[in-house]
Design a protein around this motif. Structure first.
Motif, mmCIF file in Angstrom:
data_model
loop_
_atom_site.group_PDB
_atom_site.id
_atom_site.type_symbol
_atom_site.label_atom_id
_atom_site.label_comp_id
_atom_site.label_asym_id
_atom_site.label_seq_id
_atom_site.Cartn_x
_atom_site.Cartn_y
_atom_site.Cartn_z
ATOM 1 N N SER A 244 0.828 -1.205 0.000
ATOM 2 C CA SER A 244 0.000 0.000 0.000
ATOM 3 C C SER A 244 0.862 1.255 0.000
ATOM 4 O O SER A 244 2.012 1.254 0.433
ATOM 5 C CB SER A 244 -0.981 -0.005 1.169
ATOM 6 O OG SER A 244 -0.348 -0.452 2.329
ATOM 7 N N ILE A 245 0.295 2.325 -0.536
ATOM 8 C CA ILE A 245 0.948 3.640 -0.479
ATOM 9 C C ILE A 245 -0.022 4.570 0.273
ATOM 10 O O ILE A 245 -1.207 4.247 0.416
ATOM 11 C CB ILE A 245 1.318 4.183 -1.891
ATOM 12 C CG1 ILE A 245 0.074 4.437 -2.751
ATOM 13 C CG2 ILE A 245 2.272 3.231 -2.599
ATOM 14 C CD1 ILE A 245 0.399 5.180 -4.062
ATOM 15 N N PRO A 246 0.459 5.688 0.801
ATOM 16 C CA PRO A 246 -0.433 6.538 1.601
ATOM 17 C C PRO A 246 -1.674 6.977 0.814
ATOM 18 O O PRO A 246 -1.602 7.201 -0.401
ATOM 19 C CB PRO A 246 0.446 7.741 1.941
ATOM 20 C CG PRO A 246 1.848 7.232 1.867
ATOM 21 C CD PRO A 246 1.837 6.217 0.759
ATOM 22 N N SER A 247 -2.805 7.093 1.513
ATOM 23 C CA SER A 247 -4.048 7.443 0.807
ATOM 24 C C SER A 247 -3.951 8.824 0.162
ATOM 25 O O SER A 247 -4.545 9.064 -0.886
ATOM 26 C CB SER A 247 -5.251 7.337 1.738
ATOM 27 O OG SER A 247 -4.982 8.016 2.927
ATOM 28 N N GLY A 252 -3.610 12.188 -4.748
ATOM 29 C CA GLY A 252 -2.777 12.997 -5.638
ATOM 30 C C GLY A 252 -2.822 12.475 -7.065
ATOM 31 O O GLY A 252 -2.970 13.248 -8.025
ATOM 32 N N HIS A 253 -2.717 11.142 -7.209
ATOM 33 C CA HIS A 253 -2.771 10.547 -8.552
ATOM 34 C C HIS A 253 -4.128 10.800 -9.203
ATOM 35 O O HIS A 253 -4.210 11.124 -10.387
ATOM 36 C CB HIS A 253 -2.492 9.041 -8.480
ATOM 37 C CG HIS A 253 -1.035 8.731 -8.355
ATOM 38 N ND1 HIS A 253 -0.154 8.875 -9.405
ATOM 39 C CD2 HIS A 253 -0.302 8.299 -7.304
ATOM 40 C CE1 HIS A 253 1.065 8.539 -9.001
ATOM 41 N NE2 HIS A 253 0.998 8.191 -7.737
ATOM 42 N N GLU A 254 -5.198 10.682 -8.404
ATOM 43 C CA GLU A 254 -6.539 10.910 -8.966
ATOM 44 C C GLU A 254 -6.709 12.352 -9.411
ATOM 45 O O GLU A 254 -7.292 12.635 -10.457
ATOM 46 C CB GLU A 254 -7.617 10.554 -7.933
ATOM 47 C CG GLU A 254 -7.932 9.075 -7.953
ATOM 48 C CD GLU A 254 -9.070 8.712 -7.010
ATOM 49 O OE1 GLU A 254 -10.047 9.483 -6.921
ATOM 50 O OE2 GLU A 254 -8.946 7.662 -6.357
ATOM 51 N N ARG A 256 -4.354 14.337 -10.369
ATOM 52 C CA ARG A 256 -3.542 14.523 -11.577
ATOM 53 C C ARG A 256 -4.282 13.952 -12.801
ATOM 54 O O ARG A 256 -4.291 14.569 -13.866
ATOM 55 C CB ARG A 256 -2.195 13.833 -11.399
ATOM 56 C CG ARG A 256 -1.140 14.390 -12.313
ATOM 57 C CD ARG A 256 0.218 13.821 -11.983
ATOM 58 N NE ARG A 256 1.107 14.807 -11.384
ATOM 59 C CZ ARG A 256 2.340 14.533 -10.994
ATOM 60 N NH1 ARG A 256 2.826 13.327 -11.084
ATOM 61 N NH2 ARG A 256 3.093 15.481 -10.481
ATOM 62 N N GLU A 257 -4.919 12.795 -12.605
ATOM 63 C CA GLU A 257 -5.676 12.194 -13.714
ATOM 64 C C GLU A 257 -6.820 13.091 -14.158
ATOM 65 O O GLU A 257 -7.244 13.064 -15.310
ATOM 66 C CB GLU A 257 -6.221 10.818 -13.299
ATOM 67 C CG GLU A 257 -5.192 9.713 -13.503
ATOM 68 C CD GLU A 257 -5.437 8.510 -12.590
ATOM 69 O OE1 GLU A 257 -6.608 8.256 -12.245
ATOM 70 O OE2 GLU A 257 -4.444 7.845 -12.228
ATOM 71 N N LYS A 258 -7.334 13.888 -13.217
ATOM 72 C CA LYS A 258 -8.408 14.827 -13.561
ATOM 73 C C LYS A 258 -7.825 16.169 -14.016
ATOM 74 O O LYS A 258 -8.504 17.198 -14.007
ATOM 75 C CB LYS A 258 -9.330 15.024 -12.358
ATOM 76 C CG LYS A 258 -10.008 13.744 -11.896
ATOM 77 C CD LYS A 258 -11.422 13.967 -11.438
ATOM 78 C CE LYS A 258 -12.268 12.731 -11.281
ATOM 79 N NZ LYS A 258 -11.649 11.412 -11.308
ATOM 80 N N ASN A 259 -6.555 16.132 -14.399
ATOM 81 C CA ASN A 259 -5.845 17.287 -14.949
ATOM 82 C C ASN A 259 -5.678 18.455 -14.005
ATOM 83 O O ASN A 259 -5.553 19.601 -14.435
ATOM 84 C CB ASN A 259 -6.520 17.775 -16.242
ATOM 85 C CG ASN A 259 -6.368 16.756 -17.330
ATOM 86 O OD1 ASN A 259 -5.328 16.102 -17.426
ATOM 87 N ND2 ASN A 259 -7.415 16.587 -18.117
ATOM 88 N N MET A 260 -5.695 18.157 -12.701
ATOM 89 C CA MET A 260 -5.391 19.239 -11.775
ATOM 90 C C MET A 260 -3.878 19.367 -11.685
ATOM 91 O O MET A 260 -3.166 18.361 -11.689
ATOM 92 C CB MET A 260 -5.976 18.939 -10.389
ATOM 93 C CG MET A 260 -7.497 19.017 -10.405
ATOM 94 S SD MET A 260 -8.187 18.538 -8.828
ATOM 95 C CE MET A 260 -7.757 19.948 -7.848
ATOM 96 N N ALA A 261 -3.385 20.599 -11.606
ATOM 97 C CA ALA A 261 -1.940 20.809 -11.551
ATOM 98 C C ALA A 261 -1.407 20.353 -10.196
ATOM 99 O O ALA A 261 -1.936 20.726 -9.161
ATOM 100 C CB ALA A 261 -1.628 22.288 -11.764
ATOM 101 N N MET A 262 -0.389 19.495 -10.221
ATOM 102 C CA MET A 262 0.258 19.047 -8.980
ATOM 103 C C MET A 262 1.762 19.144 -9.203
ATOM 104 O O MET A 262 2.263 18.588 -10.175
ATOM 105 C CB MET A 262 -0.078 17.575 -8.698
ATOM 106 C CG MET A 262 -1.525 17.215 -8.642
ATOM 107 S SD MET A 262 -2.257 17.641 -7.062
ATOM 108 C CE MET A 262 -1.533 16.444 -6.004
ATOM 109 N N ASP A 263 2.463 19.831 -8.314
ATOM 110 C CA ASP A 263 3.929 19.901 -8.443
ATOM 111 C C ASP A 263 4.507 18.501 -8.271
ATOM 112 O O ASP A 263 5.405 18.088 -8.981
ATOM 113 C CB ASP A 263 4.531 20.783 -7.348
ATOM 114 C CG ASP A 263 4.080 22.226 -7.500
ATOM 115 O OD1 ASP A 263 3.618 22.562 -8.595
ATOM 116 O OD2 ASP A 263 4.174 22.981 -6.513
ATOM 117 N N ALA A 272 -0.147 17.253 1.193
ATOM 118 C CA ALA A 272 -1.377 17.291 0.402
ATOM 119 C C ALA A 272 -2.092 18.623 0.605
ATOM 120 O O ALA A 272 -2.534 19.272 -0.347
ATOM 121 C CB ALA A 272 -2.283 16.127 0.787
ATOM 122 N N LEU A 273 -2.157 19.033 1.843
ATOM 123 C CA LEU A 273 -2.843 20.282 2.180
ATOM 124 C C LEU A 273 -2.166 21.470 1.497
ATOM 125 O O LEU A 273 -2.823 22.341 0.920
ATOM 126 C CB LEU A 273 -2.829 20.451 3.701
ATOM 127 C CG LEU A 273 -3.755 21.505 4.279
ATOM 128 C CD1 LEU A 273 -5.197 21.166 3.953
ATOM 129 C CD2 LEU A 273 -3.569 21.569 5.804
#
Ligand SMILES: Nc1ncnc2c1ncn2[C@@H]1O[C@H](COP(=O)(O)OP(=O)(O)OP(=O)(O)O)[C@@H](O)[C@H]1O
Ligand SMILES: [Mg+2]
Length: 284
Positions: A244-247, A252-254, A256-263, A272-273
């Protein structure tokens, strides 16, 4: 010189048909906290047994390659020397309780007693650890009558009290509820601040994400990956391999998949906050 070094180490338990460790090479540095994760039977406990010297001093079997502790081969270390150098908190807390002491207080003090520590100091250090781990309610109980979670905390205390420079800690929170888990992790955090060298096997990746300097992923007796917590615990492909990886990393991956900008993919809540708040500002 590395503090703990494994050079092409392979190991097979007696009568086992497979190698528990298979060609493992890694250097552990002094003062760092290593988070060790991976699917069941991957070799994590075997690594612990090896670093503590139970392999080859207690377990026979076939050992190849070299394990060096402070530059000296594990085969050349005397077992009693290793026990003063390295504290080992077992995966199974039932095997850690000595069975020879009638109260939890005496059980926690036992290691110091064996080292011949002066009585006043022994009592003082035991009281301190009892306070740290909030074990006041248990000290008069018989160690044999404790629940799994209580045993785990007592086993933890009985090692912490010895103040080793190197700690090998195998799934210390497996029997604990969330609040005791958080307490144990606070203590581990404190040990890290004291610059102890810590090998911590733990399935609760949120905690590894928070505290580890390096993360090692064990799979089928090998180190499948290693690196910083940010690099390892943001990897979604680990999920497919039963790790498992942290929730928040999944979130974050989701995003990014929805095209939100994430550094970068966050691995802790505070990261995350930070990303979410930054995203909010950009939209202004
Ligand atoms: N005492 C033993 N005797 C024989 N084989 C063993 C022994 N302990 C472990 N093994 C074998 O060695 C391999 C590695 O096991 P190990 O306990 O090191 O894995 P692990 O990563 O700690 O697993 P878990 O997450 O279940 O604790 C497995 O194939 C296991 O069956
Ligand atoms: Mg194990």
């Amino acid at each position: 010189m590395s503090y703990i070094e494994l050079k092409q180490v392979s190991y097979q338990y007696p009568l086992a048909s497979e190698w528990a460790l298979n060609d493992v090479t890694y250097s552990f540095e002094k003062g760092k906290l290593y988070g060790i994760i991976g699917a069941n039977r991957g070799g994590k406990t075997t690594l612990c047994n090896l670093v503590r010297g139970f392999i080859p001093h207690f377990y026979q079997g076939e050992l190849m390659g070299q394990v060096l502790i402070e530059g000296k081969d594990i085969r050349e270390w005397e077992n009693h020397q290793l026990s003063t150098e390295i504290g080992y908190i077992f995966q199974n807390p039932f095997s850690q309780i000595s069975g020879v002491k009638e109260t939890v207080f005496e059980e926690i003090a036992l290691g110091l007693e064996n080292l011949g520590v002066d009585k006043d100091e022994m009592i003082e250090r035991t009281i301190q650890v009892v306070k740290w781990l909030k074990l006041e309610d248990l000290i008069k109980k018989n160690p044999n009558n404790l629940s799994g979670g209580q045993r785990q905390r007592v086993a933890f205390a009985s090692i912490i009290v010895m103040n080793h420079d190197i700690l090998v800690i195998d799934e210390p929170t497996s029997q604990l509820d969330p609040s005791s888990t958080a307490e144990v992790f606070e203590i581990i955090h404190m040990l890290k601040e004291q610059k102890k060298t810590i090998l911590l096997v733990e399935h609760k990746v949120e905690l590894i994400a928070e505290y580890a300097d390096e993360v090692l992923v064990f799979e089928k007796g090998q180190i499948a990956s290693y690196g910083s917590p940010a690099d390892i615990l943001s990897r979604k492909d680990l999920m497919e391999r039963g790790i498992s990886i942290p929730s928040v990393a999944l979130l974050g991956h989701e995003m990014r998949e929805k095209n939100m900008a994430m550094d970068s993919i966050p691995i802790t809540k505070s990261q995350a906050l930070e990303q979410i708040l930054k995203g909010g500002k950009n939209d202004d």
